[in-house]
Design an enzyme around this catalytic site. Structure first.
Site: not given
Ligand code: 0WE
Length: 260
Positions: A13, A19, A64-65, A156, A163, A194, A196
């Site tokens: 990641g 990051s 690629d997860v 979110y 999460k 970051t 993200a």
């Protein structure tokens, strides 16, 4: 003498020098850990390679997860390169931008829900499952979470649900891995600027508000997160597993913000 001398770590990641995975990687590297990295896609590869090389990474592999096959290939490469693993840093999440920027949670699509939960929650279980025979006794796994799993953080949305699933996965995985002396914990970080967080509606306001309200009266840095990650990955946290550790300057304990 470093806290992590001889420890082999896989970091998933990393994207750039902002990051959270970079803050963690630097903290682990400074204490002697031997790091390997995964990336997703060629665009990311071009950013990750130079950073990984700065930390003398022996392994830089695509993953690629969402693909069990790619996760299995990755673990095969880890076995060839390192033989075993002591640390996994999972710092991976994704939701469609339109599901986490401005529309209500109740508009979440089935496909968007599945994508967010697959990449951001199931991926931890998939990676740990594929790595289980590589993990040494005393190994430590960490993942990243956010308080939007526990309390509503406007926008979110489906990431908060993902999460929550990720945090529950940490507890179940801790129960499965504990008998082998393998620990797994999540770090719940305050808002970080970051990649993200970029382009997220209202992020700037949230970031500013955080520093006004948090007991430490400042924002969190990737170095703050790195130091907590180092502790969790080291023997100093030998009795800690299944936990959600807050690196949030105390923000989540404040019910009523009056300001100074
Ligand atoms: O977990 C996150 C964000 C993760 C994330 C970010 C993106 C942006 C680009 C997942 N998927 C995507 N998809 C994209 O296309 N954070 C903790 C940062 C964050 O994101 C928010 C936040 C905070 C904090 C979104 C809304 C409200 C607050």
């Amino acid at each position: 003498m470093g806290l992590l001398d001889g420890k082999k770590a896989l970091v998933m990641g990393l994207l750039n020098e902002h990051s959270v995975a970079w803050g963690i990687s630097n903290a682990l590297h400074a204490e002697g850990a031997d790091l390997g990295f995964t990336y997703f896609g060629e665009t990311v590869e071009r950013r990750v390679r130079p950073l990984a090389e700065r930390l003398n990474a022996k392994l830089i592999e695509p993953c690629d997860v969402q693909s069990d096959e790619q996760i299995d290939t990755l673990m095969e490469r880890v076995r060839e390169t390192y033989g075993s693993l002591d640390i996994i840093v999972h710092s991976v999440a994704f939701a469609n931008r339109d599901e986490i920027s401005g529309k209500p949670y109740l508009e979440t699509s089935r496909a968007g829900f599945q994508l967010a939960l697959d990449v951001s929650a199931y991926s931890l279980t998939a990676v740990v499952k594929a790595a289980q025979n590589l993990l040494n006794p005393g190994a430590s796994i960490i993942t990243m979470t956010y308080y939007g799993s526990q309390q509503v953080a406007p926008n979110y949305n489906v990431m908060g649900v993902a999460k929550a699933a990720l945090e529950a996965s940490v507890r179940y995985l801790a129960h499965d891995l504990g008998p082998r002396n393998i620990r797994i914990n999540a770090i719940s970080a305050g808002p970080l600027r970051t990649a993200a967080a970029m382009g997220i509606a209202g992020f700037r306001t949230m970031y500013k508000n955080f520093a006004d309200v948090a007991p430490l009266r400042r924002n969190i840095t990737i170095e703050d997160v790195g130091k907590t990650a180092l502790w969790l990955c080291s023997d100093l946290a030998s009795g800690v597993t299944g936990e959600i550790i807050y690196v949030d300057g105390g923000f989540r304990n404040v019910a009523v913000a009056l300001g100074d």
